[in-house]
Design a protein around this motif. Structure first.
Motif, PDB file in Angstrom:
ATOM      1  N   GLN A   1      -9.561  -0.834  18.315  1.00 28.07           N
ATOM      2  CA  GLN A   1      -8.178  -0.374  18.305  1.00 28.07           C
ATOM      3  C   GLN A   1      -7.502  -0.646  16.960  1.00 28.07           C
ATOM      4  OE1 GLN A   1      -6.633   1.571  20.560  1.00 28.07           O
ATOM      5  NE2 GLN A   1      -5.122   1.664  18.903  1.00 28.07           N
ATOM      6  N   THR A   2      -7.790  -1.806  16.380  1.00 26.71           N
ATOM      7  CA  THR A   2      -7.230  -2.120  15.055  1.00 26.71           C
ATOM      8  C   THR A   2      -7.749  -1.139  14.018  1.00 26.71           C
ATOM      9  OG1 THR A   2      -7.162  -4.462  15.665  1.00 26.71           O
ATOM     10  CG2 THR A   2      -6.964  -3.944  13.331  1.00 26.71           C
ATOM     11  N   TRP A   3      -9.031  -0.806  14.112  1.00 26.70           N
ATOM     12  CA  TRP A   3      -9.626   0.159  13.176  1.00 26.70           C
ATOM     13  C   TRP A   3      -8.984   1.535  13.341  1.00 26.70           C
ATOM     14  CZ3 TRP A   3     -11.407   1.355   8.838  1.00 26.70           C
ATOM     15  CH2 TRP A   3     -12.288   2.416   8.604  1.00 26.70           C
ATOM     16  N   ARG A   4      -8.761   1.946  14.589  1.00 30.07           N
ATOM     17  CA  ARG A   4      -8.109   3.245  14.825  1.00 30.07           C
ATOM     18  C   ARG A   4      -6.716   3.275  14.208  1.00 30.07           C
ATOM     19  NH1 ARG A   4      -9.993   3.380  21.048  1.00 30.07           N
ATOM     20  NH2 ARG A   4     -11.899   4.623  20.816  1.00 30.07           N
ATOM     21  N   SER A   5      -5.976   2.193  14.371  1.00 25.86           N
ATOM     22  CA  SER A   5      -4.613   2.139  13.827  1.00 25.86           C
ATOM     23  C   SER A   5      -4.636   2.246  12.310  1.00 25.86           C
ATOM     24  CB  SER A   5      -3.931   0.835  14.245  1.00 25.86           C
ATOM     25  OG  SER A   5      -3.782   0.764  15.643  1.00 25.86           O
ATOM     26  N   THR A   6      -5.561   1.511  11.669  1.00 30.38           N
ATOM     27  CA  THR A   6      -5.667   1.577  10.212  1.00 30.38           C
ATOM     28  C   THR A   6      -6.045   2.987   9.764  1.00 30.38           C
ATOM     29  OG1 THR A   6      -6.156  -0.759   9.806  1.00 30.38           O
ATOM     30  CG2 THR A   6      -7.074   0.811   8.252  1.00 30.38           C
ATOM     31  N   LEU A   7      -7.017   3.586  10.449  1.00 30.26           N
ATOM     32  CA  LEU A   7      -7.419   4.949  10.099  1.00 30.26           C
ATOM     33  C   LEU A   7      -6.251   5.922  10.225  1.00 30.26           C
ATOM     34  CD1 LEU A   7     -10.973   5.633  11.604  1.00 30.26           C
ATOM     35  CD2 LEU A   7     -10.285   5.803   9.204  1.00 30.26           C
ATOM     36  N   ASN A   8      -5.526   5.847  11.334  1.00 29.64           N
ATOM     37  CA  ASN A   8      -4.404   6.761  11.557  1.00 29.64           C
ATOM     38  C   ASN A   8      -3.354   6.630  10.461  1.00 29.64           C
ATOM     39  OD1 ASN A   8      -5.511   7.812  13.869  1.00 29.64           O
ATOM     40  ND2 ASN A   8      -4.422   6.430  15.253  1.00 29.64           N
ATOM     41  N   GLU A   9      -3.008   5.401  10.111  1.00 31.17           N
ATOM     42  CA  GLU A   9      -1.980   5.182   9.082  1.00 31.17           C
ATOM     43  C   GLU A   9      -2.476   5.599   7.700  1.00 31.17           C
ATOM     44  OE1 GLU A   9       1.077   1.804   9.871  1.00 31.17           O
ATOM     45  OE2 GLU A   9      -0.926   0.930  10.141  1.00 31.17           O
TER      46      GLU A   9
ATOM     47  N   VAL B   1       0.841  -1.200   0.000  1.00 35.19           N
ATOM     48  CA  VAL B   1       0.000   0.000   0.000  1.00 35.19           C
ATOM     49  C   VAL B   1       0.875   1.247   0.000  1.00 35.19           C
ATOM     50  CG1 VAL B   1      -1.671   1.353   1.328  1.00 35.19           C
ATOM     51  CG2 VAL B   1      -1.941  -1.140   1.143  1.00 35.19           C
ATOM     52  N   PHE B   2       1.822   1.298   0.922  1.00 35.00           N
ATOM     53  CA  PHE B   2       2.686   2.481   1.032  1.00 35.00           C
ATOM     54  C   PHE B   2       3.572   2.636  -0.205  1.00 35.00           C
ATOM     55  CE2 PHE B   2       1.981   0.957   5.449  1.00 35.00           C
ATOM     56  CZ  PHE B   2       1.157   2.005   5.862  1.00 35.00           C
TER      57      PHE B   2
ATOM     58  N   ALA C   1      -2.640   9.378   7.435  1.00 32.46           N
ATOM     59  CA  ALA C   1      -1.294   9.957   7.406  1.00 32.46           C
ATOM     60  C   ALA C   1      -0.719   9.996   5.990  1.00 32.46           C
ATOM     61  CB  ALA C   1      -0.363   9.180   8.331  1.00 32.46           C
ATOM     62  N   LEU C   2      -1.266   9.187   5.088  1.00 33.70           N
ATOM     63  CA  LEU C   2      -0.810   9.231   3.696  1.00 33.70           C
ATOM     64  C   LEU C   2      -1.098  10.585   3.062  1.00 33.70           C
ATOM     65  CD1 LEU C   2      -2.032   5.708   2.469  1.00 33.70           C
ATOM     66  CD2 LEU C   2       0.354   6.441   2.743  1.00 33.70           C
TER      67      LEU C   2
END
Length: 388
Positions: free
Chosen positions: A172-180, A143-144, A183-184
């Motif tokens: 928490q997993t959803w928050r981490s995915t959203l944050n990353e 993805v990155f 950040a793109l």
């Protein structure tokens, strides 16, 4: 009802039905890729373009799937050369859906050089375990890498597509995915709650009791989505869509909103090409055969591959248009709805509007009818009230 003009159709959708692997949740018409079939499809699609080009002047183009980026460089070169010959290039917005595992610099540069200016990247999750659960073939690292590649190729309008309420996904997993993902710094975000469609592996697993749906968790994830998107400068303009803005259009949407999709939600005409593709042209709704070989055979015989064509009664079509438009935060400007359909929303659907307003699911002003923030969460149920 307004008379349908003979001006060229300005929105073009092309369905590319091939995938490297069918995802566990997918109910769209798609199939695992095979070299000979893909080449045959490209040739048939060019024939279909030739049959309709006289009636097209695309201002928005959308290649969806399936995985359009799965076509190889030579196939894309052939297809784009045909579109240039048929004078179908130059759309103000041209989107191609892609999978992070199938993006290359050669393809991205080719697309950009022919006027493609928007990419929608199917990320879905940045958790390796959940990607595997969904049947995705890409990794988080891809993805990155793909996002950076698209930027290097000159794309300054990229959509990131995410999914929530996946079996096994916690908050928490959803928050981490959203944050990353946020950040793109993409210009657009689409984020859909996982829907269990019949005839998909995930639906079968749900029916077998292998997991349960947690509505409270899904609601919490949606609230998290709204909060995080807003904090990163992405404005919600439709239930599942968020975009940046450097000014608003006349439709009260962010400037980086997907104009092609807005045309759907506002009841506009569009031409649909490729297997299973739907179209709506001058009051007639069409659907192509959901069979790639049959699609190719029809085009090879010089015929359109249309399975069905239906002209809806004006009131029924107006009800559909009302329902789709209510998915947008801005709802329906009353004058615009009447121009589009020939009907007064307040008169034909007075009882339904009063019911939604009484339940605090909608607001009716002097110029606009729209769902409230709470109403948008239940937009599908609200929309059903308007269908005739």
């Amino acid at each position: 009802m307004p008379i349908h003009s003979l001006t060229p159709i300005q929105s073009l959708y092309v369905h590319v039905p091939f995938c490297a692997h069918k995802c566990e949740y997918c109910a769209f018409y798609s199939e695992p890729s095979r070299g000979e079939t893909i080449q045959r499809y490209v040739d048939a699609l060019i024939r279909e373009l030739e049959l309709v080009a006289h009636d097209l002047k695309p201002q928005t183009v959308f290649f969806g799937g399936g995985t359009p980026s799965l076509l190889n460089l030579r196939q894309w070169e052939k297809l784009l050369a045909a579109m240039a010959r048929l004078k179908l290039l130059g759309a103000g917005e041209w989107t191609i859906e892609c999978n992070p595992a199938t993006v290359s610099m050669d393809k991205a540069s080719l697309w950009r050089s022919h006027g493609v200016n928007r990419i929608s990247m199917g990320v879905q999750s940045l958790d390796e375990r959940l990607l595997e659960r969904l049947g995705r073939i890409h990794s988080r690292a891809m993805v990155f890498k793909s996002f950076d590649l698209l930027r290097q190729a000159g794309f300054d309008n990229v959509n990131v597509d995410l999914m929530f309420a996946i079996p096994g996904q916690d908050l928490q997993t959803w928050r981490s995915t959203l944050n990353e993902a946020l950040a793109l710094g993409s210009e657009h975000l689409s984020s859909y709650e996982l829907i269990y469609e019949e005839d998909t592996p995930l639906y079968a697993q749900l029916q077998a009791g292998q997991f349960a749906v947690d509505e409270d968790l899904a609601c919490a994830m949606y609230e998290e989505l709204l909060e995080r998107a807003a904090s990163h400068g992405l404005e919600q303009y439709e239930i599942a869509n968020f975009a940046r803005s450097d000014g608003c259009s006349s439709l009260d949407i962010p400037s980086r909103a997907c104009r092609h999709n807005v045309n759907y939600w506002r009841g506009g005409s569009y031409c649909g090409l490729g297997p299973s593709a739907a179209g709506y042209v001058r009051g007639v709704r069409t659907k192509n055969w959901s069979n790639t070989i049959l699609y190719c055979e029809r085009l090879e015989q010089g015929q359109r591959a249309i399975e069905s064509a239906e002209e809806l009664p004006p009131l029924k079509r107006a009800g559909e248009i009302a329902a789709f438009g209510l998915r947008m935060n801005s709802g329906w400007p009353l004058a615009e709805f009447q121009r589009t359909t020939g009907f007064d929303l307040r008169q034909q659907w007075r009882v339904e509007i009063e019911k939604l307003v009484a339940q605090d699911l909608a607001r009716l002003g002097s110029e606009r009818f729209h769902l409230t923030e709470r109403g948008l969460r239940f937009a599908d149920a609200a929309a059903e009230l308007f269908l005739r």
